[in-house]
Design an enzyme around this catalytic site. Structure first.
Site, PDB file in Angstrom:
ATOM      1  N   ARG A  46     -22.867 -12.630 -37.163  1.00 57.93           N
ATOM      2  CA  ARG A  46     -22.509 -12.966 -35.516  1.00 57.93           C
ATOM      3  C   ARG A  46     -22.683 -14.283 -36.411  1.00 57.93           C
ATOM      4  O   ARG A  46     -23.032 -15.209 -36.820  1.00 57.93           O
ATOM      5  CB  ARG A  46     -23.741 -12.975 -35.068  1.00 57.93           C
ATOM      6  N   LYS A  70     -30.251 -13.224 -32.693  1.00 62.91           N
ATOM      7  CA  LYS A  70     -30.480 -11.976 -31.874  1.00 62.91           C
ATOM      8  C   LYS A  70     -31.944 -11.046 -31.821  1.00 62.91           C
ATOM      9  O   LYS A  70     -32.500 -10.355 -30.806  1.00 62.91           O
ATOM     10  CB  LYS A  70     -28.931 -11.181 -31.674  1.00 62.91           C
ATOM     11  N   HIS A 132     -15.906 -11.899 -32.270  1.00 64.54           N
ATOM     12  CA  HIS A 132     -16.446 -11.419 -32.762  1.00 64.54           C
ATOM     13  C   HIS A 132     -15.539 -10.601 -33.892  1.00 64.54           C
ATOM     14  O   HIS A 132     -15.779  -8.969 -34.557  1.00 64.54           O
ATOM     15  CB  HIS A 132     -16.720  -9.450 -31.191  1.00 64.54           C
ATOM     16  N   ARG A 135     -16.824 -10.635 -37.443  1.00 63.17           N
ATOM     17  CA  ARG A 135     -17.509  -9.653 -37.896  1.00 63.17           C
ATOM     18  C   ARG A 135     -17.140  -8.546 -37.649  1.00 63.17           C
ATOM     19  O   ARG A 135     -17.738  -7.036 -38.971  1.00 63.17           O
ATOM     20  CB  ARG A 135     -18.530  -9.583 -36.717  1.00 63.17           C
ATOM     21  N   HIS A 158     -27.174  -1.192 -36.367  1.00 65.29           N
ATOM     22  CA  HIS A 158     -26.950  -0.348 -35.187  1.00 65.29           C
ATOM     23  C   HIS A 158     -27.715   0.999 -35.158  1.00 65.29           C
ATOM     24  O   HIS A 158     -28.094   1.063 -36.152  1.00 65.29           O
ATOM     25  CB  HIS A 158     -24.827  -0.042 -34.931  1.00 65.29           C
ATOM     26  N   TYR A 167     -17.297   0.367 -32.967  1.00 68.29           N
ATOM     27  CA  TYR A 167     -17.272  -0.893 -33.097  1.00 68.29           C
ATOM     28  C   TYR A 167     -16.503  -2.126 -33.752  1.00 68.29           C
ATOM     29  O   TYR A 167     -15.605  -3.018 -33.562  1.00 68.29           O
ATOM     30  CB  TYR A 167     -18.489  -1.682 -33.268  1.00 68.29           C
TER      31      TYR A 167
END
Length: 200
Positions: A46, A70, A132, A135, A158, A167
């Protein structure tokens, strides 16, 4: 829980990746920006975790352990392939400094990187690039090369393969492939138009 990533897509081709890196390299703080992007593309971190790296972490070892901001989980990243670029960039930097800083030697903010990426996006005529993007690009190409969605799911932390596929844009790829060969009423409409022109 519904995860929303707005309108951010991966860079799907090598040409897009090269253009993105080159636009970053040719601007102000080009070497810094290019390395930031290369680390993102090759680790899948990230942006907040990339910006939290310090020089000492990457100077002495190729396998770097970080704690994700995170998730608070530990993760290993491999920097072997980026060693020449890293060594050149950090040659005159003190160990205590953050790897990516502004003119005042304060760590770059995620918002500053977002603004940089928006500048590059405009040059590429793209409206789907954000923080993002790196990533997602890592994930997209990792899957294209390995087809190992299970490992990628673990890298991204995930909860399901479906979330990972969505994603990194694989779900969108499937939809576009299916829609490319799908049509309703088009042939009839064009014939009708042709006939109406003849009778008119």
């Amino acid at each position: 829980m519904i995860m929303i990533y707005y309108n951010v897509e991966p860079l799907r081709s090598q040409q897009e990746i090269t253009a993105f890196v080159n636009y970053a390299r040719n601007g102000t703080h080009g070497e810094r920006n290019a390395l930031l992007i290369l680390i993102g593309l090759n680790t899948g971190l990230r942006m907040s975790d990339i910006l939290n790296l310090k020089v000492a972490q990457v100077r002495y070892q190729d396998v770097v352990q970080i704690t994700e901001k995170k998730t608070k989980k530990r993760r290993l990243i491999l920097l072997t392939r980026l060693r020449p670029q890293i060594n050149h960039y950090i040659e005159d930097l003190p160990d205590s400094e953050y790897l990516f800083t502004n003119r005042q030697h304060h760590p770059l903010s995620v918002n500053a990187v977002y603004k940089l990426f928006q500048t590059i996006a405009r040059k590429m005529n793209r409206t789907d690039i954000g923080t993002h993007t790196l990533r997602k690009t890592f994930g997209y190409h990792y899957y294209q090369q390995t087809h190992d969605i299970g490992t990628l799911m673990m890298i991204f932390n995930h909860s399901s393969e479906a979330i990972t596929k969505r994603y990194i844009g694989l779900s969108q790829d499937v939809i576009m492939r299916q829609m490319a060969g799908f049509s309703l009423g088009i042939e009839g409409a064009s014939v009708e138009k042709k006939n109406s022109q003849k009778t008119g």
